[in-house]
Design a protein around this motif. Structure first.
Motif, PDB file in Angstrom:
ATOM      1  N   TYR A   1       4.555  13.243   5.246  1.00 12.41           N
ATOM      2  CA  TYR A   1       3.280  12.559   5.040  1.00 12.41           C
ATOM      3  C   TYR A   1       3.352  11.037   5.061  1.00 12.41           C
ATOM      4  O   TYR A   1       2.313  10.400   5.278  1.00 12.41           O
ATOM      5  CB  TYR A   1       2.663  12.990   3.703  1.00 12.41           C
ATOM      6  CG  TYR A   1       2.244  14.431   3.683  1.00 12.41           C
ATOM      7  CD1 TYR A   1       1.031  14.835   4.231  1.00 12.41           C
ATOM      8  CD2 TYR A   1       3.061  15.397   3.111  1.00 12.41           C
ATOM      9  CE1 TYR A   1       0.648  16.159   4.209  1.00 12.41           C
ATOM     10  CE2 TYR A   1       2.688  16.731   3.091  1.00 12.41           C
ATOM     11  CZ  TYR A   1       1.477  17.106   3.636  1.00 12.41           C
ATOM     12  OH  TYR A   1       1.108  18.423   3.629  1.00 12.41           O
ATOM     13  N   LYS A   2       4.481  10.446   4.799  1.00 16.82           N
ATOM     14  CA  LYS A   2       4.531   8.982   4.742  1.00 16.82           C
ATOM     15  C   LYS A   2       4.217   8.399   6.116  1.00 16.82           C
ATOM     16  O   LYS A   2       4.794   8.811   7.120  1.00 16.82           O
ATOM     17  CB  LYS A   2       5.898   8.499   4.270  1.00 16.82           C
ATOM     18  CG  LYS A   2       5.971   6.981   4.155  1.00 16.82           C
ATOM     19  CD  LYS A   2       7.360   6.516   3.801  1.00 16.82           C
ATOM     20  CE  LYS A   2       7.425   4.998   3.856  1.00 16.82           C
ATOM     21  NZ  LYS A   2       7.134   4.445   5.182  1.00 16.82           N
ATOM     22  N   ARG A   3       3.355   7.422   6.139  1.00 19.71           N
ATOM     23  CA  ARG A   3       2.933   6.805   7.400  1.00 19.71           C
ATOM     24  C   ARG A   3       3.941   5.745   7.818  1.00 19.71           C
ATOM     25  O   ARG A   3       4.295   4.869   7.041  1.00 19.71           O
ATOM     26  CB  ARG A   3       1.553   6.181   7.235  1.00 19.71           C
ATOM     27  CG  ARG A   3       0.987   5.608   8.516  1.00 19.71           C
ATOM     28  CD  ARG A   3      -0.404   5.055   8.274  1.00 19.71           C
ATOM     29  NE  ARG A   3      -0.981   4.521   9.488  1.00 19.71           N
ATOM     30  CZ  ARG A   3      -2.175   3.958   9.566  1.00 19.71           C
ATOM     31  NH1 ARG A   3      -2.915   3.863   8.466  1.00 19.71           N
ATOM     32  NH2 ARG A   3      -2.627   3.490  10.703  1.00 19.71           N
TER      33      ARG A   3
ATOM     34  N   VAL B   1       2.026   6.866  -6.899  1.00 19.77           N
ATOM     35  CA  VAL B   1       0.974   7.783  -7.348  1.00 19.77           C
ATOM     36  C   VAL B   1       1.324   9.225  -6.998  1.00 19.77           C
ATOM     37  O   VAL B   1       1.155  10.143  -7.816  1.00 19.77           O
ATOM     38  CB  VAL B   1      -0.379   7.366  -6.742  1.00 19.77           C
ATOM     39  CG1 VAL B   1      -1.442   8.412  -7.046  1.00 19.77           C
ATOM     40  CG2 VAL B   1      -0.805   6.001  -7.260  1.00 19.77           C
ATOM     41  N   VAL B   2       1.830   9.446  -5.789  1.00 20.81           N
ATOM     42  CA  VAL B   2       2.161  10.803  -5.367  1.00 20.81           C
ATOM     43  C   VAL B   2       3.286  11.381  -6.215  1.00 20.81           C
ATOM     44  O   VAL B   2       3.197  12.517  -6.722  1.00 20.81           O
ATOM     45  CB  VAL B   2       2.534  10.815  -3.871  1.00 20.81           C
ATOM     46  CG1 VAL B   2       3.187  12.141  -3.488  1.00 20.81           C
ATOM     47  CG2 VAL B   2       1.302  10.581  -3.010  1.00 20.81           C
TER      48      VAL B   2
ATOM     49  N   ILE C   1       0.832  -1.210   0.000  1.00 25.08           N
ATOM     50  CA  ILE C   1       0.000   0.000   0.000  1.00 25.08           C
ATOM     51  C   ILE C   1       0.862   1.253   0.000  1.00 25.08           C
ATOM     52  O   ILE C   1       0.609   2.203  -0.765  1.00 25.08           O
ATOM     53  CB  ILE C   1      -0.955  -0.011   1.205  1.00 25.08           C
ATOM     54  CG1 ILE C   1      -1.871  -1.237   1.159  1.00 25.08           C
ATOM     55  CG2 ILE C   1      -1.782   1.265   1.235  1.00 25.08           C
ATOM     56  CD1 ILE C   1      -2.751  -1.299  -0.064  1.00 25.08           C
ATOM     57  N   GLU C   2       1.888   1.280   0.830  1.00 24.80           N
ATOM     58  CA  GLU C   2       2.737   2.472   0.911  1.00 24.80           C
ATOM     59  C   GLU C   2       3.521   2.693  -0.379  1.00 24.80           C
ATOM     60  O   GLU C   2       3.724   3.834  -0.800  1.00 24.80           O
ATOM     61  CB  GLU C   2       3.696   2.340   2.098  1.00 24.80           C
ATOM     62  CG  GLU C   2       3.031   2.472   3.453  1.00 24.80           C
ATOM     63  CD  GLU C   2       2.371   3.817   3.641  1.00 24.80           C
ATOM     64  OE1 GLU C   2       2.889   4.822   3.109  1.00 24.80           O
ATOM     65  OE2 GLU C   2       1.322   3.869   4.309  1.00 24.80           O
TER      66      GLU C   2
ATOM     67  N   TYR D   1       6.850  14.342   0.652  1.00 21.80           N
ATOM     68  CA  TYR D   1       6.031  13.207   1.077  1.00 21.80           C
ATOM     69  C   TYR D   1       6.756  12.377   2.140  1.00 21.80           C
ATOM     70  O   TYR D   1       6.160  12.015   3.167  1.00 21.80           O
ATOM     71  CB  TYR D   1       5.705  12.342  -0.140  1.00 21.80           C
ATOM     72  CG  TYR D   1       4.915  11.108   0.215  1.00 21.80           C
ATOM     73  CD1 TYR D   1       3.568  11.189   0.536  1.00 21.80           C
ATOM     74  CD2 TYR D   1       5.517   9.853   0.235  1.00 21.80           C
ATOM     75  CE1 TYR D   1       2.833  10.060   0.868  1.00 21.80           C
ATOM     76  CE2 TYR D   1       4.804   8.720   0.568  1.00 21.80           C
ATOM     77  CZ  TYR D   1       3.463   8.828   0.886  1.00 21.80           C
ATOM     78  OH  TYR D   1       2.754   7.705   1.228  1.00 21.80           O
TER      79      TYR D   1
ATOM     80  N   LYS E   1       1.080   4.159  -2.922  1.00 19.42           N
ATOM     81  CA  LYS E   1       0.856   5.574  -2.629  1.00 19.42           C
ATOM     82  C   LYS E   1       2.057   6.413  -3.041  1.00 19.42           C
ATOM     83  O   LYS E   1       1.893   7.522  -3.587  1.00 19.42           O
ATOM     84  CB  LYS E   1       0.569   5.746  -1.138  1.00 19.42           C
ATOM     85  CG  LYS E   1      -0.803   5.246  -0.716  1.00 19.42           C
ATOM     86  CD  LYS E   1      -0.907   5.027   0.769  1.00 19.42           C
ATOM     87  CE  LYS E   1      -0.547   6.253   1.572  1.00 19.42           C
ATOM     88  NZ  LYS E   1      -0.717   6.028   3.026  1.00 19.42           N
TER      89      LYS E   1
ATOM     90  N   TYR F   1       4.189  10.039  11.203  1.00 18.29           N
ATOM     91  CA  TYR F   1       4.218  10.467   9.816  1.00 18.29           C
ATOM     92  C   TYR F   1       5.538  11.168   9.527  1.00 18.29           C
ATOM     93  O   TYR F   1       5.972  12.051  10.272  1.00 18.29           O
ATOM     94  CB  TYR F   1       3.055  11.411   9.514  1.00 18.29           C
ATOM     95  CG  TYR F   1       1.700  10.742   9.607  1.00 18.29           C
ATOM     96  CD1 TYR F   1       1.135  10.118   8.503  1.00 18.29           C
ATOM     97  CD2 TYR F   1       1.008  10.719  10.821  1.00 18.29           C
ATOM     98  CE1 TYR F   1      -0.102   9.495   8.594  1.00 18.29           C
ATOM     99  CE2 TYR F   1      -0.223  10.103  10.915  1.00 18.29           C
ATOM    100  CZ  TYR F   1      -0.776   9.491   9.800  1.00 18.29           C
ATOM    101  OH  TYR F   1      -1.984   8.874   9.899  1.00 18.29           O
TER     102      TYR F   1
END
Length: 353
Positions: free
Chosen positions: A208-210, A102-103, A95-96, A204, A99, A222
């Protein structure tokens, strides 16, 4: 004897996002090359990002990264990007990684689209800035992967073409310098995507990255607020002051409008935030726990190794095989009842005499 895996087993070992993204890249690029060869057109607006036509084909903001317009570009992409995605997908999860792709791709294309429209407004030259450029390929994603490698293994040394040795942390800025040179000499498309991809990927990963369960107590955090990953670390010292001022100003504005995740307050560059929830003490506890874990693993590995002849283990074994010398112990205690029985027996003997 080692048994070589079949191609099907090798494909099954590749993580799903890496496998799917690579397959889509090969399929889309092959379709573009076939269409270009059969029709003779040089621009296909529904596959690549053309600033003057992308409003009618909005999916190209994301899918244009799947198109390489030459065989050489496709080969280089397949040699570099899938291996890097495979590494990060096993490290971050599917998932990461999805993301991140896409980002990096979408936001870089959006910035390039806006930049071309600004150039058109300033020059009124639509043939060049609106319809003369088609953004494509995975240059933005590639520089984003270099930024991610810099975050994880900055001091790792690599060899480029088997000749040039460089540390990982120097590769993004070298690639960015190449992009700047190519842009100034007239090749804005697609090399300017490298600059946008570097900035988008750093923002990111920084904010923002989890990070699931990496902090003390298993709390999700984050970004990466360490000093080694700050914005000023990418530039030489003589420009640190203006960049630090600009970065702090932008951060304060972003915090005021709640554009950053609220779980991590403040900013390290402005001296006002902690790296993890709980402050510096939580960060110290996390580092201490990681150090203790690494030390335990090292001790466990050393204990499982076979002891050398004549070492401490053999000495202990030999000492254990020797008979232990007898040591006089305390005299056994007599029971008072037994002493009374002995005294009664002695007195009865005297009376019988």
């Amino acid at each position: 004897m080692a048994i070589l895996s079949t191609p099907l087993q090798y494909l099954n070992s590749i993580p799903p996002v890496t496998r799917g993204f690579t397959a889509c890249t090969v399929a889309t690029s092959s379709f573009y090359l076939w269409t270009q060869w059969t029709s003779g057109t040089t621009t296909i607006a529904y596959l690549t990002l053309v600033p003057g036509a992308s409003l009618f084909y909005p999916w190209t903001f994301a899918t244009s990264a799947l198109v390489e317009i030459s065989v050489i570009e496709l080969v280089i992409t397949l040699l570099v990007v899938p291996a890097s995605l495979r590494y990060f997908e096993r490290l971050w999860g599917s998932i990461e990684v999805l993301k991140f792709i896409v980002v990096c791709v979408t936001l870089s294309n959006v910035i390039a689209f806006a930049f071309n429209w600004i150039e058109f407004v300033a020059t009124r030259n639509a043939d060049i800035f609106l319809y003369g450029m088609q953004y494509h390929g995975q240059m933005a994603l590639f520089v984003g992967l270099l930024v991610a490698f810099t975050q994880i293994i900055p001091e790792h040394q690599v060899q480029i073409l088997g000749v040039i040795k460089a540390r990982v942390k120097t590769l993004p800025m070298a690639y960015l310098t190449f992009s700047t040179v190519m842009t100034f000499i007239g090749f804005q498309c697609p090399y300017i995507l490298i600059q946008f991809g570097w900035f988008v990927s750093w923002i990111y990963l920084r904010f923002y990255k989890r990070n699931s369960g990496d902090s003390a107590g298993g709390v999700d955090t984050y970004g990466d607020r360490s000093e080694t990953f700050a914005l000023v670390s990418w530039f030489p010292p003589f420009v640190h002051t203006p960049i630090l001022y600009l970065g702090n100003t932008v951060y304060k504005l972003a915090s005021r409008f709640h554009l950053l995740p609220t779980s991590v307050p403040g900013d390290l560059e402005s001296g006002g935030y902690s790296q993890l929830p709980g402050g510096a003490r939580a960060e110290a506890e996390r580092r201490r726990a990681l150090a203790l874990k690494a030390l335990d693993q090292r001790i466990a590995n050393s204990s499982t190794s076979s002891p050398s002849p004549g070492g401490p283990s053999s000495a202990n074994a030999s000492s254990a095989s020797r008979p232990s010398p007898s040591v006089p112990g305390p005299e056994p205690k007599t029971n008072p009842a037994d002493e009374m029985d002995v005294a009664d027996g002695a007195s009865s003997d005297e009376e019988s005499r």
